[in-house]
Design an enzyme around this catalytic site. Sequence first.
Site, PDB file in Angstrom:
ATOM      1  N   MET A   1      66.134  99.654  46.846  1.00 39.48           N
ATOM      2  CA  MET A   1      66.538  98.609  47.773  1.00 39.48           C
ATOM      3  C   MET A   1      65.379  97.661  48.108  1.00 39.48           C
ATOM      4  SD  MET A   1      69.015 100.784  50.333  1.00 39.48           S
ATOM      5  CE  MET A   1      69.585  99.322  51.201  1.00 39.48           C
ATOM      6  N   HIS A   2      65.720  96.546  48.758  1.00 38.10           N
ATOM      7  CA  HIS A   2      64.783  95.627  49.415  1.00 38.10           C
ATOM      8  C   HIS A   2      63.957  94.752  48.475  1.00 38.10           C
ATOM      9  CE1 HIS A   2      65.763  98.077  52.868  1.00 38.10           C
ATOM     10  NE2 HIS A   2      65.084  99.106  52.430  1.00 38.10           N
TER      11      HIS A   2
ATOM     12  N   ASP B   1      70.342 102.702  46.476  1.00 40.46           N
ATOM     13  CA  ASP B   1      70.166 104.067  45.986  1.00 40.46           C
ATOM     14  C   ASP B   1      70.597 105.135  46.989  1.00 40.46           C
ATOM     15  OD1 ASP B   1      68.024 103.491  47.670  1.00 40.46           O
ATOM     16  OD2 ASP B   1      66.482 103.945  46.189  1.00 40.46           O
TER      17      ASP B   1
END
Length: 484
Positions: A79-80, A236
């Site tokens: 992520m991110h 995830d």
Amino acid sequence: MYLGIDLGTSGLKLLLLDAEQRIIATADAPLSAQQPQQGWSEQDPQAWWAGLELAVAALRHQAPAAWQAVCAIGLSGQMHGAVLLDARDQVLRPAMLWNDGRAALECAELEQAVPDSRRISGNLAMPGFTAPKLCWLRKHEAALFARIRKVLLPKDWLRLQLCGEAISEMSDASGTLWLDVGARRWSATMLAACGLDETQMPRLVEGSSLSGTLRTELARRWGLPPGVKLAGGAGDNAASAIGIGAVAPGQGFISLGTSGVAFLVSDGFRPAPAQAVHAFAHALPASWHQMAVMLSAASAFGWVSRLTGSADAASLAAQVAQLPIADRARAPLFLPYLSGERTPHNNAAASGVFIGLRHEHDAAALGYAVMEGVGFGLLDGMQAMGQAGPGEALALVGGGARSSAWGQLLAAQLGRPLYRPEHAPVAAALGAARLAWLADGGELAQVCPPSGGELLQPDASVQAMLQARHARYQALYPALRAHF
């Protein structure tokens, strides 16, 4: 047949799942991150695609008949991260990853610019999130920032290569700070504060919905039938939840991966930003979850394994398993902030610390201290979510879950049973495949049944010792904060 693709930080995993819940085959491709400066973490998206091509070739070789029967694909991903594209969809620079800490100042500036940001996003502004990274780029790489026409999350860049469309979904988008998480749509206010607008964002779908179809020429080259569907997929952690069957309120997992996660499905949008708890959309419609995140978990144990000259993490874990209780009680305490910390401290400058080292401490004592410190960090996260103490059994996933000693210790620390699902090491890829199944018309009860597995019960004989050590552990951060 359903294909799950999980794009991690240290590797990419593919998994083939049939309609009887059998995992037919898996394949992996290693990845590495680059640290061009202290606190930075980057990857070249082309390395993700190269890894995917390698894993596809391996999976086709392992299970050719199953491969040819794939009808839908699901995506899971770290992520991110920020993948920046120009007007021709060309990557402008290496992707800035979830553990990149350069944008701490921009977090404060963003929250000052949008006083309502925590209500909109459900989260504190943290350096790892996507929005502060773009604020940093606008300030430090202004010419490049001016060329940005699309910002994609890592797995969604892979989707662009697979189907030719810029699409994301709610769980991963929740980690950008640009999503109005309660309303499940992009926030024009948060985007404008970063110098962006909705035209630079991908289209949003639900994780279990259809997002597109595999490009015809790619399907032909990979030996797949035409019209293969692509599900929305998930970040995830949400994908791992689908993989272990955490779809109802109260269900969840503890992850001992590169980072550490305590994940609980909630009965609605339940933001708690003051405690640095993440409140994100789940990968299913009208569903949310809370998450406490620490930045170093199994990666901290890998670090101490290398530090002590152990053959590998498994051999050090075996030594820890043999350490008597009395020696554990005399072991050093360890603050596991090797990459800074999120929940509950939100401090990118926090550092790892051993306290109480003595001549008699050996590799096993240091290994135990790291296991225990990570567990205490996860306990702090459960407390921040108001979920400490007895409760429903949680799944234990991630690479660290392979250690029975660590799992048993963690059950005692959290005071609740943990179970290790049979497919814990591939939970995210399995969740991605299950989301593909849902997008293909599968029913939730059939696709995501509750998981079983080896049950680890809390050991009451060590809990008093652990409670005393946790009290000392909790006193260390405030005492040391000014020294980080």
